[in-house]
Design an enzyme around this catalytic site. Structure first.
Site, mmCIF file in Angstrom:
data_model
loop_
_atom_site.group_PDB
_atom_site.id
_atom_site.type_symbol
_atom_site.label_atom_id
_atom_site.label_comp_id
_atom_site.label_asym_id
_atom_site.label_seq_id
_atom_site.Cartn_x
_atom_site.Cartn_y
_atom_site.Cartn_z
ATOM 1 N N THR A 82 0.829 -1.213 0.000
ATOM 2 C CA THR A 82 0.000 0.000 0.000
ATOM 3 C C THR A 82 0.862 1.262 0.000
ATOM 4 O O THR A 82 2.014 1.224 0.452
ATOM 5 C CB THR A 82 -0.899 -0.026 1.261
ATOM 6 O OG1 THR A 82 -1.449 1.264 1.472
ATOM 7 C CG2 THR A 82 -0.122 -0.381 2.522
ATOM 8 N N ASP A 83 0.279 2.369 -0.437
ATOM 9 C CA ASP A 83 1.000 3.649 -0.342
ATOM 10 C C ASP A 83 1.110 4.118 1.119
ATOM 11 O O ASP A 83 1.894 5.008 1.428
ATOM 12 C CB ASP A 83 0.334 4.726 -1.212
ATOM 13 C CG ASP A 83 -1.133 4.993 -0.894
ATOM 14 O OD1 ASP A 83 -1.679 4.375 0.047
ATOM 15 O OD2 ASP A 83 -1.748 5.851 -1.588
ATOM 16 N N GLU A 84 0.323 3.478 2.016
ATOM 17 C CA GLU A 84 0.329 3.931 3.417
ATOM 18 C C GLU A 84 1.669 3.672 4.104
ATOM 19 O O GLU A 84 1.962 4.268 5.133
ATOM 20 C CB GLU A 84 -0.819 3.278 4.199
ATOM 21 C CG GLU A 84 -2.157 3.585 3.564
ATOM 22 C CD GLU A 84 -3.359 3.190 4.412
ATOM 23 O OE1 GLU A 84 -3.245 3.147 5.638
ATOM 24 O OE2 GLU A 84 -4.424 2.938 3.813
ATOM 25 N N TYR A 109 -1.719 -0.989 10.960
ATOM 26 C CA TYR A 109 -1.907 -1.614 9.643
ATOM 27 C C TYR A 109 -0.717 -1.336 8.733
ATOM 28 O O TYR A 109 -0.097 -2.259 8.185
ATOM 29 C CB TYR A 109 -3.200 -1.106 8.989
ATOM 30 C CG TYR A 109 -3.283 -1.376 7.497
ATOM 31 C CD1 TYR A 109 -3.437 -2.676 7.022
ATOM 32 C CD2 TYR A 109 -3.190 -0.332 6.567
ATOM 33 C CE1 TYR A 109 -3.506 -2.932 5.651
ATOM 34 C CE2 TYR A 109 -3.246 -0.581 5.202
ATOM 35 C CZ TYR A 109 -3.404 -1.881 4.748
ATOM 36 O OH TYR A 109 -3.459 -2.135 3.383
ATOM 37 N N LYS A 138 2.162 -3.828 7.129
ATOM 38 C CA LYS A 138 2.406 -3.954 5.688
ATOM 39 C C LYS A 138 3.858 -3.598 5.366
ATOM 40 O O LYS A 138 4.509 -4.280 4.567
ATOM 41 C CB LYS A 138 1.464 -3.030 4.894
ATOM 42 C CG LYS A 138 -0.001 -3.389 4.935
ATOM 43 C CD LYS A 138 -0.332 -4.728 4.326
ATOM 44 C CE LYS A 138 -0.141 -4.782 2.830
ATOM 45 N NZ LYS A 138 -0.568 -6.108 2.278
HETATM 46 P P1 NAD Z 1 -9.976 -7.414 1.936
HETATM 47 O O1 NAD Z 1 -9.977 -7.148 3.403
HETATM 48 O O2 NAD Z 1 -11.190 -7.079 1.145
HETATM 49 O O3 NAD Z 1 -9.686 -8.971 1.676
HETATM 50 C C1 NAD Z 1 -8.653 -9.648 2.315
HETATM 51 C C2 NAD Z 1 -8.822 -11.127 2.025
HETATM 52 O O4 NAD Z 1 -7.729 -11.831 2.652
HETATM 53 C C3 NAD Z 1 -10.109 -11.734 2.588
HETATM 54 O O5 NAD Z 1 -10.724 -12.555 1.605
HETATM 55 C C4 NAD Z 1 -9.634 -12.553 3.764
HETATM 56 O O6 NAD Z 1 -10.434 -13.692 4.045
HETATM 57 C C5 NAD Z 1 -8.240 -12.962 3.318
HETATM 58 N N1 NAD Z 1 -7.375 -13.267 4.463
HETATM 59 C C6 NAD Z 1 -7.157 -12.506 5.575
HETATM 60 N N2 NAD Z 1 -6.316 -13.125 6.403
HETATM 61 C C7 NAD Z 1 -5.967 -14.294 5.801
HETATM 62 C C8 NAD Z 1 -5.104 -15.354 6.163
HETATM 63 N N3 NAD Z 1 -4.437 -15.345 7.323
HETATM 64 N N4 NAD Z 1 -4.956 -16.383 5.316
HETATM 65 C C9 NAD Z 1 -5.639 -16.416 4.138
HETATM 66 N N5 NAD Z 1 -6.485 -15.446 3.762
HETATM 67 C C10 NAD Z 1 -6.639 -14.401 4.576
HETATM 68 O O7 NAD Z 1 -8.688 -6.704 1.386
HETATM 69 P P2 NAD Z 1 -8.458 -5.860 0.043
HETATM 70 O O8 NAD Z 1 -8.959 -4.498 0.242
HETATM 71 O O9 NAD Z 1 -8.914 -6.661 -1.109
HETATM 72 O O10 NAD Z 1 -6.863 -5.772 0.030
HETATM 73 C C11 NAD Z 1 -6.072 -6.775 -0.604
HETATM 74 C C12 NAD Z 1 -4.610 -6.417 -0.453
HETATM 75 O O11 NAD Z 1 -4.362 -5.146 -1.051
HETATM 76 C C13 NAD Z 1 -4.122 -6.315 0.988
HETATM 77 O O12 NAD Z 1 -2.822 -6.831 1.048
HETATM 78 C C14 NAD Z 1 -4.103 -4.820 1.254
HETATM 79 O O13 NAD Z 1 -3.152 -4.489 2.237
HETATM 80 C C15 NAD Z 1 -3.730 -4.289 -0.108
HETATM 81 N N6 NAD Z 1 -4.192 -2.920 -0.344
HETATM 82 C C16 NAD Z 1 -5.538 -2.633 -0.353
HETATM 83 C C17 NAD Z 1 -5.957 -1.337 -0.612
HETATM 84 C C18 NAD Z 1 -7.422 -0.979 -0.673
HETATM 85 O O14 NAD Z 1 -7.746 0.181 -0.927
HETATM 86 N N7 NAD Z 1 -8.351 -1.915 -0.480
HETATM 87 C C19 NAD Z 1 -5.023 -0.333 -0.839
HETATM 88 C C20 NAD Z 1 -3.668 -0.664 -0.804
HETATM 89 C C21 NAD Z 1 -3.272 -1.962 -0.582
#
Ligand code: NAD
Length: 351
Positions: free
Chosen positions: A130-132, A155, A159
């Site tokens: 993430t950019d965070e 968080y 990350k």
């Molecule tokens: P989300 O919370 O919608 O989904 C996360 C998924 O991971 C879920 O299906 C959950 O069941 C699964 N999960 C969690 N813990 C687990 C484990 N221990 N083993 C197996 N599965 C597990 O998340 P998202 O928003 O789709 O984000 C996906 C990725 O992108 C993450 O790594 C997040 O840090 C990164 N990210 C997201 C955003 C955003 O805006 N949503 C921005 C930057 C980075």
């Protein structure tokens, strides 16, 4: 491509899975199915013979070893994580466990797979970040791939830790790692505790729309479908050892964003009793340690891999609002599991 995706029942992961199946890839989705997952997100591919699912925790190293040895992926894409900043304030433990220990287990499994000789020559381990991790910006400037890491929330610290592990597994063990750091995603299937679905559902139901602090925090917004395209491109063509920033080139303050959603709702629901929806906005206590501004420079991925965001925020946000209007059964099913879409989190109660 034989693609192993972790977290493929979540918001971004499911967009990747749906797109990869549409592209003709063979996909193994590894997901623990936490509260944030929904099998409805991948219902449209569930019966496809190229789609496989394993309900596993990424922290389970023997299970990750077995899955890689059996599936023989060309790429492993790690999207599994605990993702809600507010929850990381209330209870950081799960974030340390999945985002750090889980990333470690996957890196170790990928190393064993690569060293076994079973992995293809162009194998890649693709870690999604993430950019965070870069911390907070003032009114000007942008994060580049070489910006220093200065995470401020549990968080983003977790990350950042996993990004450092990925880097170390590349430098020390020669694992072909690529990392992408993206900005805030929006689009269909986002769990209704995140800002955009919270706003849409509250406005639809005529409840107060909560905005943290003064609403002047600025984020860059990336349409999830554009992000999925970028991730699949990096999984295929990203250069091992490189990191790529992925952004939407759409900076908005939270207040601007919420007003934009209200305007779309006013237009889409012209006879709503809650019009103008902007009248529902209520400023509430800010998030502790709330980063002021994120902005992503995504010139590198555009220059080197030819990706740029296709969706404008105006079009993407209208698509998103319409999707939530047309898919009430999706978010009702989450509510019926006992999830309270109105609950405020992240004020720092002990976790
Ligand atoms: P989300 O919370 O919608 O989904 C996360 C998924 O991971 C879920 O299906 C959950 O069941 C699964 N999960 C969690 N813990 C687990 C484990 N221990 N083993 C197996 N599965 C597990 O998340 P998202 O928003 O789709 O984000 C996906 C990725 O992108 C993450 O790594 C997040 O840090 C990164 N990210 C997201 C955003 C955003 O805006 N949503 C921005 C930057 C980075």
């Amino acid at each position: 491509m034989r693609l192993m995706v972790t977290g493929g029942a979540g918001f971004i992961g499911s967009a990747v899975v749906r797109q990869a199946i549409a592209d003709g890839d063979e996909v193994l989705n590894v997901d623990k199915l936490t509260y944030a997952a929904s099998l409805d997100n991948i219902a449209e591919v569930a019966d496809n013979p190229r789609y496989h699912f394993a309900q596993k925790d990424i922290c389970d190293l023997p299970a990750m070893n077995d899955l890689m040895a059996d599936f023989k992926p060309d790429s492993v894409m790690n999207l599994a994580a605990e993702t809600h900043v507010d929850r990381s304030i209330d209870g950081p433990g799960a974030f340390i466990q999945t985002n750090i220990i889980g990333a470690y287990a996957l890196l170790e499994a990928a190393r064993a797979y690569a060293e076994s000789g079973a992995a293809p020559k162009n194998f890649r381990f693709h870690h999604i970040s993430t950019d965070e991790v870069f911390g907070s910006l003032g009114p000007t400037g942008e994060f580049t791939e070489s910006s220093p890491y200065q995470p401020n929330s549990p968080y983003s610290a977790a990350k950042a830790s996993s990004d450092m592990l990925a880097r170390a597994w590349r430098e020390t063990f020669g694992l072909p790692v690529v990392v992408t750091n993206c900005s805030n995603n929006y689009g269909p299937y986002q769990f209704p505790e995140k800002l955009i679905p919270v706003v849409i559902i509250a406005a639809l139901e005529g409840r107060e729309i909560p905005i943290y602090g003064k609403g002047d925090n600025i984020r860059d917004w990336l349409y999830v479908g554009d992000h999925a395209d970028a991730l699949l491109l990096v999984a295929r063509e990203g250069k091992p050892g490189e990191t790529y920033n992925v952004g939407g080139r759409a900076e908005r303050s939270n207040l601007e964003l919420v007003k934009m959603i209200c305007q779309i709702l006013d237009e889409e629901l012209s006879d709503s009793p809650h019009k103008p929806h902007e009248g529902l906005i209520k400023f509430v206590a800010d998030r502790p340690g709330h980063d002021q501004r994120y902005a992503i420079n995504c010139d590198k991925i555009e220059r080197e891999l030819g990706w740029s965001p296709a969706q404008t925020i105006d079009e993407g946000m209208r698509l998103t609002v319409k999707w939530y209007l047309e898919n009430k059964q999706w978010w009702d099913a989450i509510r019926n599991r006992g999830f309270d879409v109105t609950a405020r989190q992240g004020l720092g109660k002990k976790g």
